[in-house]
Design an enzyme around this catalytic site. Structure first.
Site, PDB file in Angstrom:
ATOM      1  N   HIS A   1     -42.331 -30.384  -5.219  1.00 46.12           N
ATOM      2  CA  HIS A   1     -43.443 -30.673  -6.251  1.00 46.12           C
ATOM      3  C   HIS A   1     -43.406 -29.553  -6.947  1.00 46.12           C
ATOM      4  O   HIS A   1     -42.827 -28.500  -7.148  1.00 46.12           O
ATOM      5  CB  HIS A   1     -44.542 -30.568  -5.213  1.00 46.12           C
ATOM      6  CG  HIS A   1     -44.108 -29.826  -4.225  1.00 46.12           C
ATOM      7  ND1 HIS A   1     -43.787 -28.310  -4.218  1.00 46.12           N
ATOM      8  CD2 HIS A   1     -43.935 -29.373  -2.974  1.00 46.12           C
ATOM      9  CE1 HIS A   1     -43.510 -28.045  -3.208  1.00 46.12           C
ATOM     10  NE2 HIS A   1     -43.917 -28.611  -2.093  1.00 46.12           N
TER      11      HIS A   1
ATOM     12  N   HIS B   1     -41.809 -26.350  -6.212  1.00 52.35           N
ATOM     13  CA  HIS B   1     -40.242 -25.726  -5.949  1.00 52.35           C
ATOM     14  C   HIS B   1     -39.692 -25.332  -6.761  1.00 52.35           C
ATOM     15  O   HIS B   1     -38.973 -24.159  -7.967  1.00 52.35           O
ATOM     16  CB  HIS B   1     -39.252 -27.380  -6.260  1.00 52.35           C
ATOM     17  CG  HIS B   1     -39.541 -27.408  -4.560  1.00 52.35           C
ATOM     18  ND1 HIS B   1     -40.044 -28.770  -3.867  1.00 52.35           N
ATOM     19  CD2 HIS B   1     -39.193 -26.683  -3.535  1.00 52.35           C
ATOM     20  CE1 HIS B   1     -40.016 -28.970  -2.749  1.00 52.35           C
ATOM     21  NE2 HIS B   1     -39.080 -28.101  -2.153  1.00 52.35           N
TER      22      HIS B   1
END
Ligand code: PAF
Length: 284
Positions: free
Chosen positions: A38, A41
């Site tokens: 997501h 990250h």
């Protein structure tokens, strides 16, 4: 979509690429993940690009950090979607090792970091930090990065890894990347997809609780004075509280009062069937 990313699943192939980079004096940053990527990250990957000339993202759902009855089987896995996201922002290599590359037959070692991994998440998930420390050690040895980047959302994990790297003299700098939040304050997590529609609406209360508690602490109110009212509200809203604590930001020593030194307010709960953790810095 056809993925053109350099994706490697065997340690031997990784070694070859890594040696070529080293030969050409490239620096390497590693962002270890369990996939289900997501924006949190991706923010770490963007940070990695600013600190090294080559960026590796590892994707490995590490069975050793899940306890019995936890969500190992249902943990979201979608390698193609992850690779698509990484291709969009650009990485030099994705290391998605086969399980036997990390845990070959007969693997029997557990890296145990004492002290900092006890309490908080370590109390309710006793297997967790041993699993994390073991896999992170292997990933660091496989990728040999100059810098490894971990999200501050798993704040205790970040400190456990710093301790591990210091204690074992691993030649890598550990960096923390800031938490990325939804517009309503909910910290991004791969597990947020487990939240029901109603729980998703309730979940941002966690961040609000952290913010209002911090405001009180900065006025000199003690944690035990402020916490009971806040935890009552969270429990009424449906959260099952694991912990809600003020800790020293570097040692995680428990604190009751903010006294000017860097501190961290940390919370862990279950909402429905979803474990949610969050934290914020307390700095005056
Ligand atoms: O934070 C995570 O995603 C994992 O705990 C990590 C560090 C990749 C180890 O499996």
């Amino acid at each position: 979509m056809s993925i053109k990313l350099n994706t490697i699943s065997k340690f031997a192939d990784l070694k070859t690429t890594r040696s070529t980079w080293r030969h050409n004096n490239q620096t390497i940053a590693l962002v270890p993940t369990m996939g289900a990527l997501h924006e949190g990250h991706l923010s770490l990957v963007k940070l990695a690009h600013t600190v090294a000339s080559k960026v590796i993202v590892s994707i490995f759902v590490n069975p050793k950090q899940f306890g019995q009855g936890e969500d190992l089987d249902e943990y979201p896995r979608d390698l193609n979607s992850d690779l698509g996201k990484l291709e969009e922002i650009g990485v030099d290599l994705v290391y998605a090792p086969d399980a036997d590359q990390i845990y070959p037959h007969g693997f029997s070692t557990v890296i145990s970091v004492t002290g900092i991994s006890e309490g908080l998440c370590g109390a309710s998930r006793p297997h967790f930090f041993g699993g994390v420390a073991t896999v992170v050690t292997k990933l660091l040895l496989h990728c040999t990065p100059d810098i490894a980047i971990f999200g501050e959302k798993d704040y205790q994990q970040l400190l456990v890894i710093r301790r591990l790297v210091t204690d074992l003299d691993l030649p890598v700098d550990v960096m923390g990347g800031p938490i990325v939040r939804e517009s309503d304050g909910l910290a991004l997590s791969s597990r947020n997809i487990y939240l029901s529609k109603q729980d998703r609406q309730t979940a941002p209360m966690l961040h609000k609780a952290l913010m209002s508690t911090r405001a009180q602490l900065l006025k000199g109110v003690s944690m035990h004075q402020v916490a009971s009212q806040t935890t009552d509200q969270l429990i009424k809203a449906g959260f099952k509280l694991d912990y809600f604590e003020l800790r020293d930001a570097n040692t995680l020593a428990p604190m009751d009062q903010y006294g000017g030194q860097p501190a961290r307010l940390l919370i862990a709960t279950t909402l429905g069937r979803t474990r949610l953790i969050d934290n914020i810095a307390v700095i005056g």
